[in-house]
Design a protein around this motif. Structure first.
Motif, PDB file in Angstrom:
ATOM      1  N   UNK A  48      -4.811 -97.776  55.124  1.00 52.93           N
ATOM      2  CA  UNK A  48      -3.672 -98.554  55.634  1.00 52.93           C
ATOM      3  C   UNK A  48      -3.336 -99.647  54.622  1.00 52.93           C
ATOM      4  N   UNK A  49      -2.074 -99.732  54.266  1.00 50.94           N
ATOM      5  CA  UNK A  49      -1.618-100.664  53.245  1.00 50.94           C
ATOM      6  C   UNK A  49      -0.864-101.808  53.916  1.00 50.94           C
ATOM      7  N   UNK A  50      -1.189-103.026  53.481  1.00 54.12           N
ATOM      8  CA  UNK A  50      -0.527-104.224  54.003  1.00 54.12           C
ATOM      9  C   UNK A  50       0.391-104.774  52.929  1.00 54.12           C
ATOM     10  N   UNK A  51       1.679-104.920  53.281  1.00 54.85           N
ATOM     11  CA  UNK A  51       2.676-105.412  52.328  1.00 54.85           C
ATOM     12  C   UNK A  51       3.293-106.685  52.899  1.00 54.85           C
ATOM     13  N   UNK A  52       3.274-107.714  52.105  1.00 52.39           N
ATOM     14  CA  UNK A  52       3.878-108.989  52.503  1.00 52.39           C
ATOM     15  C   UNK A  52       5.364-108.956  52.165  1.00 52.39           C
ATOM     16  N   UNK A  53       6.211-108.978  53.200  1.00 49.77           N
ATOM     17  CA  UNK A  53       7.666-108.936  52.993  1.00 49.77           C
ATOM     18  C   UNK A  53       8.142-110.335  52.654  1.00 49.77           C
TER      19      UNK A  53
END
Length: 295
Positions: A48-53
């Motif tokens: 699972x990848x976490x991307x900061x928008x």
């Protein structure tokens, strides 16, 4: 690098090309490749990848400019599509999240943006998944981190909140006053009802007492008359009655001059025996009439 013998880590997918074309995806564990012909073109992580928008500006339905940012959680489901469907999957999803967020915020007013954050997040996830399906990427969830409003709008919102609180306080106070007035009126009503019931019970008890007193007096008189009748029927009863009448006659004459200056005397005042006989006869007649009425 193609070292012929390769060990692929768990939760990773290595995309292999043979002579410039897609050949296969290496599974975790031991794998063998042909030197010079096979080449590892892409390495995709299946975690699972976490991307900061990044923070961006958006305009709500009621024309309020907001500064908003968020966090995007996604996972690669198809390494082939993620490798060949888009140049940079993470950048593409980030841009898609930003545009979708601006579009969804434009459908809501400022008040609904704060109240319906969960619904807003769900709509953004749904919109991203519709577009990213061709990229082999699945958006798991989207969370809005911070929402910043202009200072003037923030002041107006605080004034609105204070006004709403004052309104609720006024309503609660008026309701309390109304409840107190109702309670006082209800108490007075109950007091009047209890007082009237007490007065009614007192009158009923008084009437019952008076009736019992009258009945007791009547029974006493009836009992006295019965005893007098029994006494008269005994031996020498008439003589005793004549003696009693004579004593009352003499006592009455002795009080005439004391109670009034005017005295009316019968013509036969000296004939005590005749007067007693006459009075006794009338007394007996009245007594027998009363006795016959009781019987």
């Amino acid at each position: 690098m193609n070292t012929v013998v390769l060990f692929v880590p768990q939760q990773e997918a290595w995309v292999v090309e043979r002579m410039g074309r897609f050949h296969r995806i290496l599974e975790p564990g031991l794998n063998f490749l042909i030197p010079l012909l096979d080449r590892i073109r892409y390495v995709q992580s299946l975690k699972e990848i976490v991307i900061d928008v990044p923070e961006q500006s958006a305009v709500s339905l009621d024309n309020v400019t907001l500064q908003i940012d968020g966090v995007l959680y996604l996972r690669i489901l198809d390494p082939f599509k993620a490798s060949y469907g888009v140049e940079d999957p993470e950048y593409a999803v980030t841009q898609l999240a930003q545009t979708t967020m601006r579009s969804e915020l434009g459908k809501l007013t400022l008040d609904k943006v704060f109240r319906e954050r969960e619904s807003l997040n769900a709509n953004i996830v749904h919109s991203i998944n519709q577009a990213s399906d061709e990229w082999g990427i699945r958006c798991l969830r989207y969370e809005i981190k911070d929402i910043h409003v202009p200072p003037r709008v923030k002041e107006s919102m605080q004034m609105q909140v204070e006004a709403e609180r004052k309104k609720r306080a006024t309503v609660l106070e008026s309701e309390g006053t109304r409840e107190a007035a109702i309670n006082v009126a209800e108490g007075r009503k109950q007091a009047q009802i209890l007082a009237s019931e007490g007065e009614k019970a007192e009158q009923i008890n008084k009437a019952a007492g008076e009736a019992q007193a009258v009945l007791a007096k009547a029974e006493a008189k009836a009992e006295a008359i019965r005893m007098l009748s029994a006494a008269l029927t005994e031996q020498n009863g008439n003589a005793a009655a004549s003696l009693s009448v004579a004593e009352q006659y003499v006592s009455a004459f002795s009080k005439l001059a004391k109670e009034s200056n005017t005295v009316l005397l019968p013509t036969n005042t000296g004939d005590i025996t005749g007067m007693v006989t006459q009075v006794r006869t009338k007394f007996l007649i009245c007594f027998y009439i009363v006795l016959s009425g009781l019987v």
